[in-house]
Design an enzyme around this catalytic site. Structure first.
Site, PDB file in Angstrom:
ATOM      1  N   CYS A 189      36.020  28.327  29.288  1.00  0.00           N
ATOM      2  CA  CYS A 189      36.179  28.039  30.711  1.00  0.00           C
ATOM      3  C   CYS A 189      36.162  29.371  31.447  1.00  0.00           C
ATOM      4  O   CYS A 189      36.965  30.261  31.145  1.00  0.00           O
ATOM      5  CB  CYS A 189      37.486  27.302  30.973  1.00  0.00           C
TER       6      CYS A 189
ATOM      7  N   CYS B 155      48.873  36.043  45.468  1.00  0.00           N
ATOM      8  CA  CYS B 155      48.283  36.734  44.323  1.00  0.00           C
ATOM      9  C   CYS B 155      48.671  38.206  44.246  1.00  0.00           C
ATOM     10  O   CYS B 155      48.508  38.959  45.214  1.00  0.00           O
ATOM     11  CB  CYS B 155      46.759  36.598  44.369  1.00  0.00           C
TER      12      CYS B 155
ATOM     13  N   CYS C 130      37.050  22.468  36.541  1.00  0.00           N
ATOM     14  CA  CYS C 130      38.493  22.636  36.428  1.00  0.00           C
ATOM     15  C   CYS C 130      38.984  23.120  37.787  1.00  0.00           C
ATOM     16  O   CYS C 130      38.573  24.187  38.255  1.00  0.00           O
ATOM     17  CB  CYS C 130      38.804  23.653  35.338  1.00  0.00           C
TER      18      CYS C 130
ATOM     19  N   CYS D 233      44.572  36.518  49.389  1.00  0.00           N
ATOM     20  CA  CYS D 233      45.384  35.365  49.005  1.00  0.00           C
ATOM     21  C   CYS D 233      46.853  35.783  48.911  1.00  0.00           C
ATOM     22  O   CYS D 233      47.206  36.694  48.154  1.00  0.00           O
ATOM     23  CB  CYS D 233      44.900  34.809  47.671  1.00  0.00           C
TER      24      CYS D 233
ATOM     25  N   CYS E 288      40.942  43.360  43.995  1.00  0.00           N
ATOM     26  CA  CYS E 288      40.291  42.210  44.635  1.00  0.00           C
ATOM     27  C   CYS E 288      40.275  42.369  46.154  1.00  0.00           C
ATOM     28  O   CYS E 288      41.292  42.725  46.761  1.00  0.00           O
ATOM     29  CB  CYS E 288      41.023  40.923  44.264  1.00  0.00           C
TER      30      CYS E 288
ATOM     31  N   CYS F  95      40.046  30.528  28.185  1.00  0.00           N
ATOM     32  CA  CYS F  95      39.869  30.641  29.637  1.00  0.00           C
ATOM     33  C   CYS F  95      39.702  32.106  30.003  1.00  0.00           C
ATOM     34  O   CYS F  95      40.610  32.913  29.816  1.00  0.00           O
ATOM     35  CB  CYS F  95      41.067  30.037  30.364  1.00  0.00           C
TER      36      CYS F  95
ATOM     37  N   ARG G  78      47.058  19.826  33.542  1.00  0.00           N
ATOM     38  CA  ARG G  78      47.646  20.945  32.807  1.00  0.00           C
ATOM     39  C   ARG G  78      48.816  21.527  33.575  1.00  0.00           C
ATOM     40  O   ARG G  78      48.705  21.836  34.757  1.00  0.00           O
ATOM     41  CB  ARG G  78      46.588  22.036  32.574  1.00  0.00           C
TER      42      ARG G  78
END
Length: 349
Positions: free
Chosen positions: A143, A74, A203, A71, A67, A111, A273
Site C-alpha cells: 500500500c 502533522c 485506502c 496540515c 513537507c 504500507c 483499521r
C-alpha cells in the site's frame, strides 16, 4: 434521546441500508451503559464479513518531514516545530529490509509512506523500483501513500505492482479548511478517484479528535461510503507538541469505540483499521476496538511509537482473534495459538 435498537440497526446495515443521520447521531451520543450493546451489534456486522479474522499492516515512514503542506495535525508539515527525524527517501535496500521485517511479523500489507504534497519524478521512479523489488522478494501486499497523485501516476503504480493506495480524507468537507489550507478536500477526492480509475484498491479514512463536531465525523463516514473505498483507517489524534493541535484533548476510550461502531454501521463490508492513536486513546479497551474493526497497524507509526508487537499478539490471542495473511490464509496455533508461549513470541517485543 431514546437509544435505538442496536441489533435492528445492524440488521439494516447488513441489508445494505444506509443508516440515517439521526441514527448515526444516536450512535455517537449514546450513554456509556449501552456501549457493550453497540459493540455487540457492530460485531454482528463485522463477523458476517470478516469472522474473527484480523489483518495486520506494517507502516514504514520512507521519507520524513520537509513537507510544504500546512496540515495542522502533522508533525511533518511546514508549520510544525515538532522535534522529529527529517530525511529524504530511504535507500532501496533499507525499504526492502523493512518489508522483510513486515513479512517476519506476519503483516499482510506493507504500507509505504512518503511525506510531501506529491512525489517528484525522481522520487516517484525510485518508489516504483522499490515496490517492484519488494513484490519480487516477499509475499506482501503493498500500500503506497504518496500524497496527491495524477491518473498517469496511479497507472504507473498499478504497473509496478502496487496493490493499494492510501490517501485519507481526514475529516469532513466542511471542516477541512480548518485543518489545511494548502490543498482542498476536492484535491483529496480527486486522488482517490484517480486511484480507482487505475484499478487499484483504495485506502482512505480520517483522524478523529481534531476539534470536529459529531456531524463532521458522520459526514466523513458518508463520504467514504459514497466513494466506495476498500479500506478505512481510523486514526485518533495524537496531539504532538509543536503542531497547532498540540492542545486538543477531546477524546476518551468510550467515544473512540462509538466512532468505530459508527463506521462499521455505515461501512459494513469494508476493512476498518484502528490506526494511529489506539494505544493513547483506547488504552486498556483496545481489544474492544476489534469488535467493530478488523485490522490494526503493528509496530510504529509515522513519527510516534506504537505498542510493543508482543503486546499486540498477546491481545489478539487473548481475545480469540486469528491472523489473516496476505493470501487470505489463517494463522492460529502455529503462530500464537494455544501452543505458543510468551517466550516464543518475545522476539517480536
Amino acid at each position: 434521546m431514546k437509544s435505538p435498537d442496536w441489533n435492528a440497526l445492524a440488521t439494516r446495515s447488513l441489508t445494505g441500508e444506509l443508516i440515517s443521520r439521526s441514527q448515526a447521531q444516536a450512535v455517537l451520543e449514546a450513554p456509556d451503559e449501552v456501549l457493550l450493546e453497540q459493540l455487540a451489534a457492530a460485531y454482528r456486522i463485522r463477523h458476517h464479513y470478516w469472522g474473527n479474522r484480523v489483518r495486520l499492516h506494517f507502516l514504514l515512514n520512507a521519507q520524513s518531514g520537509l513537507c510544504p503542506e500546512d496540515c495542522n495535525y502533522c508533525s511533518q508539515s511546514k508549520i510544525s516545530t515538532a522535534e522529529i527525524e527529517k530525511y529524504p527517501l530511504m535507500a532501496q535496500a533499507k525499504i526492502v529490509d523493512a518489508a522483510a521485517k513486515a513479512a517476519e511479523l506476519k503483516a499482510g500489507t506493507f504500507c509505504f509512506v512518503i511525506s510531501g504534497r506529491s512525489p517528484s519524478e525522481s522520487v516517484f521512479s525510485k518508489v516504483l523500483e522499490a515496490v517492484k523489488e519488494v513484490k519480487a522478494k516477499h509475499e506482501l501486499k503493498v500500500c503506497a501513500c504518496l500524497g496527491l497523485l495524477t491518473e498517469e501516476q496511479t497507472h504507473r503504480l498499478a504497473e509496478a505492482g502496487v496493490d493499494r493506495v492510501n490517501h485519507n480524507l481526514n475529516t469532513s468537507e466542511q471542516y477541512h479548511p480548518q485543518i489545511c489550507s494548502t490543498h482542498t478536500f476536492s484535491d483529496r477526492v480527486q486522488t482517490i478517484q484517480n486511484v480507482q480509475a487505475a484499478g487499484i484498491t483504495t485506502c482512505s479514512g480520517g483522524i478523529i479528535g481534531m476539534g470536529e463536531s459529531d456531524d463532521d465525523v458522520i459526514d466523513l463516514a458518508y463520504s467514504l461510503r459514497e466513494l466506495n473505498v476498500t479500506s478505512v483507517p481510523i486514526n485518533f489524534l495524537i496531539p504532538i507538541p509543536g503542531t497547532p493541535l498540540a492542545q486538543q484533548n477531546q477524546l476518551n476510550p468510550r467515544h473512540c469505540l462509538r466512532v468505530l461502531c459508527l463506521f462499521r454501521f455505515i461501512l459494513p463490508a469494508q476493512e476498518i483499521r484502528i490506526a494511529g492513536g489506539r494505544e493513547v486513546h483506547l488504552r486498556s479497551l483496545q481489544p474492544l476496538g476489534l469488535y467493530p474493526a478488523n485490522s490494526i497497524f503493528i509496530g510504529d507509526y509515522l513519527t510516534t511509537p506504537g505498542q510493543a508487537t508482543l503486546a499486540d499478539f498477546q491481545m489478539l490471542r487473548d481475545a480469540g482473534f486469528v491472523l489473516e495473511t496476505s493470501n487470505g490464509s489463517i494463522l492460529t496455533e502455529q503462530f500464537y495459538g494455544e501452543d505458543a508461549s510468551v517466550n516464543e513470541m518475545s522476539k517480536w517485543a
